[in-house]
Design an enzyme around this catalytic site. Structure first.
Site, mmCIF file in Angstrom:
data_model
loop_
_atom_site.group_PDB
_atom_site.id
_atom_site.type_symbol
_atom_site.label_atom_id
_atom_site.label_comp_id
_atom_site.label_asym_id
_atom_site.label_seq_id
_atom_site.Cartn_x
_atom_site.Cartn_y
_atom_site.Cartn_z
ATOM 1 N N VAL A 99 20.506 -4.580 4.045
ATOM 2 C CA VAL A 99 19.196 -4.254 4.618
ATOM 3 C C VAL A 99 18.587 -5.454 5.334
ATOM 4 O O VAL A 99 17.684 -5.300 6.151
ATOM 5 C CB VAL A 99 18.193 -3.714 3.561
ATOM 6 C CG1 VAL A 99 18.731 -2.468 2.888
ATOM 7 C CG2 VAL A 99 17.797 -4.774 2.548
ATOM 8 N N GLY A 125 20.706 -13.692 1.719
ATOM 9 C CA GLY A 125 21.277 -13.711 3.066
ATOM 10 C C GLY A 125 20.254 -14.132 4.107
ATOM 11 O O GLY A 125 20.615 -14.512 5.220
ATOM 12 N N GLN A 139 13.444 3.624 11.377
ATOM 13 C CA GLN A 139 12.153 3.968 10.759
ATOM 14 C C GLN A 139 11.092 4.067 11.847
ATOM 15 O O GLN A 139 10.194 4.917 11.768
ATOM 16 C CB GLN A 139 11.748 3.008 9.627
ATOM 17 C CG GLN A 139 11.548 1.533 9.975
ATOM 18 C CD GLN A 139 10.233 1.210 10.705
ATOM 19 O OE1 GLN A 139 9.251 1.942 10.570
ATOM 20 N NE2 GLN A 139 10.240 0.138 11.464
ATOM 21 N N TYR A 150 0.789 -1.244 0.000
ATOM 22 C CA TYR A 150 0.000 0.000 0.000
ATOM 23 C C TYR A 150 0.816 1.287 0.000
ATOM 24 O O TYR A 150 0.258 2.373 0.091
ATOM 25 C CB TYR A 150 -0.940 0.006 1.220
ATOM 26 C CG TYR A 150 -1.878 -1.172 1.223
ATOM 27 C CD1 TYR A 150 -2.835 -1.331 0.227
ATOM 28 C CD2 TYR A 150 -1.800 -2.150 2.223
ATOM 29 C CE1 TYR A 150 -3.692 -2.426 0.216
ATOM 30 C CE2 TYR A 150 -2.650 -3.242 2.223
ATOM 31 C CZ TYR A 150 -3.597 -3.376 1.222
ATOM 32 O OH TYR A 150 -4.443 -4.458 1.211
ATOM 33 N N ASP A 192 19.847 -5.001 -10.605
ATOM 34 C CA ASP A 192 18.800 -5.921 -10.145
ATOM 35 C C ASP A 192 18.743 -7.061 -11.154
ATOM 36 O O ASP A 192 19.032 -6.856 -12.333
ATOM 37 C CB ASP A 192 17.447 -5.197 -10.082
ATOM 38 C CG ASP A 192 16.410 -5.977 -9.297
ATOM 39 O OD1 ASP A 192 16.065 -5.532 -8.182
ATOM 40 O OD2 ASP A 192 15.937 -7.030 -9.776
ATOM 41 N N GLY A 236 11.086 -2.721 -3.303
ATOM 42 C CA GLY A 236 10.469 -1.717 -2.432
ATOM 43 C C GLY A 236 11.477 -1.064 -1.491
ATOM 44 O O GLY A 236 11.571 0.172 -1.415
HETATM 45 P P1 NAD Z 1 11.447 -6.917 -3.161
HETATM 46 O O1 NAD Z 1 11.079 -8.318 -3.489
HETATM 47 O O2 NAD Z 1 10.493 -5.800 -3.428
HETATM 48 O O3 NAD Z 1 12.821 -6.553 -3.943
HETATM 49 C C1 NAD Z 1 13.968 -7.348 -3.951
HETATM 50 C C2 NAD Z 1 14.683 -7.098 -5.277
HETATM 51 O O4 NAD Z 1 15.930 -7.785 -5.261
HETATM 52 C C3 NAD Z 1 13.917 -7.612 -6.504
HETATM 53 O O5 NAD Z 1 13.794 -6.549 -7.428
HETATM 54 C C4 NAD Z 1 14.780 -8.762 -7.028
HETATM 55 O O6 NAD Z 1 14.733 -8.886 -8.438
HETATM 56 C C5 NAD Z 1 16.153 -8.356 -6.552
HETATM 57 N N1 NAD Z 1 17.084 -9.472 -6.395
HETATM 58 C C6 NAD Z 1 16.900 -10.636 -5.725
HETATM 59 N N2 NAD Z 1 18.027 -11.384 -5.766
HETATM 60 C C7 NAD Z 1 18.948 -10.661 -6.468
HETATM 61 C C8 NAD Z 1 20.294 -10.894 -6.847
HETATM 62 N N3 NAD Z 1 20.926 -12.030 -6.512
HETATM 63 N N4 NAD Z 1 20.918 -9.940 -7.569
HETATM 64 C C9 NAD Z 1 20.288 -8.803 -7.933
HETATM 65 N N5 NAD Z 1 19.005 -8.524 -7.589
HETATM 66 C C10 NAD Z 1 18.350 -9.450 -6.886
HETATM 67 O O7 NAD Z 1 11.871 -6.943 -1.639
HETATM 68 P P2 NAD Z 1 11.992 -5.674 -0.670
HETATM 69 O O8 NAD Z 1 10.652 -5.370 -0.103
HETATM 70 O O9 NAD Z 1 12.731 -4.609 -1.372
HETATM 71 O O10 NAD Z 1 12.866 -6.274 0.531
HETATM 72 C C11 NAD Z 1 14.207 -6.691 0.346
HETATM 73 C C12 NAD Z 1 14.744 -7.181 1.686
HETATM 74 O O11 NAD Z 1 14.846 -6.095 2.574
HETATM 75 C C13 NAD Z 1 13.821 -8.158 2.413
HETATM 76 O O12 NAD Z 1 14.057 -9.461 1.988
HETATM 77 C C14 NAD Z 1 14.164 -7.962 3.866
HETATM 78 O O13 NAD Z 1 15.168 -8.885 4.253
HETATM 79 C C15 NAD Z 1 14.767 -6.582 3.903
HETATM 80 N N6 NAD Z 1 14.007 -5.589 4.672
HETATM 81 C C16 NAD Z 1 14.709 -4.781 5.498
HETATM 82 C C17 NAD Z 1 14.061 -3.803 6.212
HETATM 83 C C18 NAD Z 1 14.835 -2.927 7.160
HETATM 84 O O14 NAD Z 1 14.240 -2.027 7.733
HETATM 85 N N7 NAD Z 1 16.132 -3.150 7.335
HETATM 86 C C19 NAD Z 1 12.690 -3.613 6.052
HETATM 87 C C20 NAD Z 1 11.988 -4.451 5.194
HETATM 88 C C21 NAD Z 1 12.658 -5.425 4.496
#
Ligand code: NAD
Length: 285
Positions: free
Chosen positions: A229, A206, A259, A73, A159, A138
């Site tokens: 992240v 990871g 955040q 959202y 990506d 995202g």
């Molecule tokens: P998402 O699925 O929207 O985006 C992940 C992106 O990574 C995708 O576009 C995918 O194509 C790309 N990807 C995956 N493997 C790859 C690789 N080997 N090489 C290149 N690109 C690759 O996910 P998101 O919502 O962006 O979340 C990503 C991660 O962030 C989550 O898995 C979570 O662990 C972490 N996260 C961290 C926080 C924080 O506050 N630290 C908050 C939310 C999520």
């Protein structure tokens, strides 16, 4: 702002594991206000089929102080708000909605401010001339916006889906008014990393369900800084290998905690204790 009680919520899908409710409830209570933070998961039977507009109206009518907004959202909420902060407008994404006593809805993005704060705290002298980010989903969008609005001169984003990296670069460059971000091929990203100051993993690589690293870490040298992240686990394979190679590292907890720290301040007008919110976050791991 004086509060006898604080009422907050999180709107999203599949949010049962979020540590954000506990961080806000513990912090509000520690500051002397009974604090309730509800998960409003639109995949549950209770809320299935409810519109986002309907949920915002209900929160306003029942006196919520604010809401966090998560997948799917963060963009859909934009047209439903009365005002946007600079970060939320620039990125086109909202994770925090403050509800004023008269029902006005203001959108903010504390993923952006939270990542920046985590970086300042965790790697205060990080080189910012050239940085690489792997992952343009995202979280990647918020991280990239944060990096280029907090000192990074040139950001290279890769990506597995190159259209995502390209779209991220175009939207952020339009928002900041300069060619700060370049979408690059994920194959061969190690050469780009080798020439950069630092690299951030914004992919799920990871996590237990996505073991390994998003790139070959043999391109890292002790002059690189490396951020992740992912915070489950806190020390990912990437960070462990980077440390072993002598790099300075930043784990994913800073963004996840800050955040919430920034949102608590916006929701309540009270100054949160970031160390206390961090302790709550870690107690849930
Ligand atoms: P998402 O699925 O929207 O985006 C992940 C992106 O990574 C995708 O576009 C995918 O194509 C790309 N990807 C995956 N493997 C790859 C690789 N080997 N090489 C290149 N690109 C690759 O996910 P998101 O919502 O962006 O979340 C990503 C991660 O962030 C989550 O898995 C979570 O662990 C972490 N996260 C961290 C926080 C924080 O506050 N630290 C908050 C939310 C999520």
């Amino acid at each position: 702002m004086n509060h006898d009680s604080i009422l907050l919520g999180l709107i999203g899908e599949g949010i049962s594991l979020s540590r954000t409710p506990a961080m806000h409830e513990a912090e509000g209570l520690a500051q002397g206000a009974a604090t309730v933070y509800r998960r409003l998961d639109t995949l549950t039977d209770r809320l299935k089929g409810r519109s986002l507009t309907g949920l915002l109206d209900a929160a306003r009518a029942t006196g919520f102080n604010g809401l966090n907004i998560t997948h799917p959202y963060k963009q859909a909420v934009l047209p439903l708000l009365d005002e946007l902060s600079e970060q939320a407008a620039g990125l086109g994404s909202v994770n925090t909605v403050v509800i004023s006593p008269d029902g006005k809805l203001t959108g903010h993005n504390t993923d952006v401010t939270g990542f920046s704060r985590g970086l300042e705290e965790g790697l205060p002298d990080a080189g910012m001339t050239e940085v690489v980010q792997v992952g343009a989903g995202g979280v990647g969008n918020a991280v990239a916006y944060s990096l280029v609005t907090h000192g990074v001169e040139r950001l290279y984003v890769a990506d597995l889906d190159p259209t995502r990296a390209q779209a991220l670069a175009e939207s952020i460059n339009a928002a900041v008014g300069r060619e700060a971000v370049t979408g690059v091929d994920a194959r061969g990203i190690e050469d780009v990393i080798a020439a950069a100051d630092g690299v951030v993993n914004a992919t799920p690589m990871g996590m237990p369900a996505h073991p390994g690293t998003a790139f070959d870490t043999s391109c890292l040298t002790p002059r690189h800084w490396v951020g992740d992240v992912v915070y489950m686990p806190i020390e990912t394979q990437l960070l462990a290998e980077a440390k072993a190679l002598g790099c300075r590292t930043l784990d994913g907890t800073g963004m996840a905690i800050h955040q919430a720290v920034d949102a608590f301040r916006l929701f309540t007008g009270l100054e949160p204790d970031a160390g206390r919110m961090r302790a709550t976050f870690l107690s849930l791991g």
